[in-house]
Design an enzyme around this catalytic site. Structure first.
Site, PDB file in Angstrom:
ATOM      1  N   LYS A 198       0.859  -1.176   0.000  1.00  0.00           N
ATOM      2  CA  LYS A 198       0.000   0.000   0.000  1.00  0.00           C
ATOM      3  C   LYS A 198       0.898   1.230   0.000  1.00  0.00           C
ATOM      4  O   LYS A 198       1.717   1.410   0.896  1.00  0.00           O
ATOM      5  CB  LYS A 198      -0.893  -0.013   1.244  1.00  0.00           C
ATOM      6  CG  LYS A 198      -1.759   1.239   1.370  1.00  0.00           C
ATOM      7  CD  LYS A 198      -2.728   1.146   2.515  1.00  0.00           C
ATOM      8  CE  LYS A 198      -3.508   2.444   2.658  1.00  0.00           C
ATOM      9  NZ  LYS A 198      -4.453   2.400   3.767  1.00  0.00           N
ATOM     10  N   LYS A 251      -2.258  -1.500  -3.808  1.00  0.00           N
ATOM     11  CA  LYS A 251      -3.117  -0.323  -3.715  1.00  0.00           C
ATOM     12  C   LYS A 251      -2.283   0.933  -3.785  1.00  0.00           C
ATOM     13  O   LYS A 251      -1.281   0.995  -3.074  1.00  0.00           O
ATOM     14  CB  LYS A 251      -3.854  -0.380  -2.371  1.00  0.00           C
ATOM     15  CG  LYS A 251      -4.689   0.833  -2.062  1.00  0.00           C
ATOM     16  CD  LYS A 251      -5.286   0.696  -0.699  1.00  0.00           C
ATOM     17  CE  LYS A 251      -6.057   1.969  -0.382  1.00  0.00           C
ATOM     18  NZ  LYS A 251      -6.486   2.009   0.959  1.00  0.00           N
TER      19      LYS A 251
HETATM   20  C1  PBG Z   1      -7.282   3.482   5.667  1.00  0.00           C
HETATM   21  C2  PBG Z   1      -7.579   3.387   4.227  1.00  0.00           C
HETATM   22  C3  PBG Z   1      -7.393   4.361   3.232  1.00  0.00           C
HETATM   23  C4  PBG Z   1      -7.933   3.821   2.062  1.00  0.00           C
HETATM   24  C5  PBG Z   1      -8.400   2.557   2.374  1.00  0.00           C
HETATM   25  N1  PBG Z   1      -8.151   2.297   3.709  1.00  0.00           N
HETATM   26  C6  PBG Z   1      -6.887   5.727   3.300  1.00  0.00           C
HETATM   27  C7  PBG Z   1      -5.513   6.008   3.669  1.00  0.00           C
HETATM   28  O1  PBG Z   1      -4.674   5.125   3.841  1.00  0.00           O
HETATM   29  O2  PBG Z   1      -5.256   7.181   3.841  1.00  0.00           O
HETATM   30  C8  PBG Z   1      -8.004   4.535   0.746  1.00  0.00           C
HETATM   31  C9  PBG Z   1      -9.058   4.055  -0.180  1.00  0.00           C
HETATM   32  C10 PBG Z   1      -9.403   4.993  -1.273  1.00  0.00           C
HETATM   33  O3  PBG Z   1      -8.763   6.035  -1.510  1.00  0.00           O
HETATM   34  O4  PBG Z   1     -10.388   4.685  -1.962  1.00  0.00           O
HETATM   35  N2  PBG Z   1      -6.018   3.218   6.060  1.00  0.00           N
END
Ligand code: PBG
Length: 328
Positions: A198, A251
């Site tokens: 991520k 992601k």
């Molecule tokens: C929480 C999380 C996030 C997303 C999914 N889980 C945001 C982040 O890490 O700031 C992002 C999903 C999206 O942008 O659609 N940790």
């Protein structure tokens, strides 16, 4: 001597839709889509997210209508994010058995037992500072102290009836920790879908409006990955595999297709890719202005993610894309 072979004409198989259809290499299926939904407490709530046309925060009663839509469209499942009433420094509402996610899971599983329900496990929606874990007095995110909080949240979701637990916090060693906690609590059969690679991405912007999870200071670069790094993604992934992840995730998706392809080659595990909020909003915004054909851009973005190697696609387009597939 290097004469071109004129018998080879690649356009032959592109001439008609019927020809293109039989030689198509990648096919999308609504069963591979997971639809992210945002749930909060209350009744009759369906609040639009300004930066994500077609996406809402809903109360559980309204969420059930979306669950019905998911069942009707035969999409793979839903992914739940919670917006709590109260936030504090430890994010203690994350494991509240009466919190919106637990309540939503129970309600959906009661009405639609066959619908797959995945829950996001993270602290950022629940902490008053908006970071994904506990803070040290210096304001760093405390990796090891955060693991127990995530475990409590994961077990609370499993108790409510979640089918898959999806940790998105990016703490080191969380997969092993969550696996042990779930096993100890009697949930050895519940799979973990790890947000393994991520990235610290600008494309999460609209989500933070939807989930009310913008960090109150700093950013997430000390725990999410540097967008410049690919080899490191494989280290993240291998570690999560070793710790017991069942499904891996990359992601965002569209700007990380090379990572999806590399992870696919490196492991035999099912692979998910998350087409994040910014990817969705950019297509919606450009389509609203008439600058692109929104439906074609949606389908092209999704098939690209599948072509790169994703088995599952988490996307806010899940319903819309299934409708397109159903008429093909
Ligand atoms: C929480 C999380 C996030 C997303 C999914 N889980 C945001 C982040 O890490 O700031 C992002 C999903 C999206 O942008 O659609 N940790």
């Amino acid at each position: 001597m290097s004469a071109v072979d004129k018998t080879v004409r690649l356009r032959r198989l592109r001439r008609t839709d019927a020809l293109r259809r039989v030689v198509r290499e990648t096919r999308l299926d609504s069963a591979q889509f997971l639809w992210p939904l945002f749930v909060r407490s209350g009744q009759g709530i369906r609040t639009p997210i300004g930066s994500m046309p077609g996406v809402f925060q809903t109360s559980v009663d309204e969420l059930l209508k979306d669950a019905q839509r998911a069942v009707d469209a035969r999409i793979g499942g839903i992914l739940l994010f919670g917006i709590p009433d109260d936030k504090d420094a430890t994010g203690s509402s994350a494991w509240d058995p009466d919190g919106p996610v637990a309540e939503a899971v129970r309600a959906v599983k009661r009405e639609y037992p066959q619908l797959l329900v995945v829950t996001d496990v993270c602290m950022c929606e629940y902490t008053d500072h908006g970071h994904c874990g506990l803070l040290t007095p210096e304001g760093d995110v405390d990796n090891d102290a955060t693991l127990d909080l995530l475990a409590r949240e994961a077990v609370a979701h499993a108790e409510a009836g979640a089918d898959i637990i999806a940790p998105s916090d990016m703490m080191d060693h969380r997969i092993g920790h969550l696996r042990a906690a779930l096993d100890a609590a009697g949930y050895a059969h519940i799979p973990i879908m790890s947000y393994a690679a991520k990235y610290a991405s600008a494309f999460y912007g609209p989500f933070r409006e939807a989930a009310e999870s913008t960090p109150s200071f700093g950013d997430r670069r000390s725990y999410q990955m540097d967008p410049a790094n690919a080899r490191e993604a494989l280290r993240e992934v291998r570690q999560d595999v070793q710790e017991g992840a069942d499904i891996l995730m990359v992601k965002p998706a569209g700007t990380y297709l090379d990572i999806i392809a590399a992870v696919k080659q490196d492991t035999g595990l099912p692979l998910a890719a998350y087409q994040v909020s910014g990817e969705y909003s950019m297509i919606k915004a450009a389509a609203e202005r008439g600058w692109i054909d929104g439906e074609r851009a949606m389908m092209e973005s999704l098939v690209a993610i599948a072509r790169a190697g994703a088995d599952l696609i988490i996307t806010y387009f899940a319903l819309e894309a299934s409708a397109v597939l159903a008429r093909r």
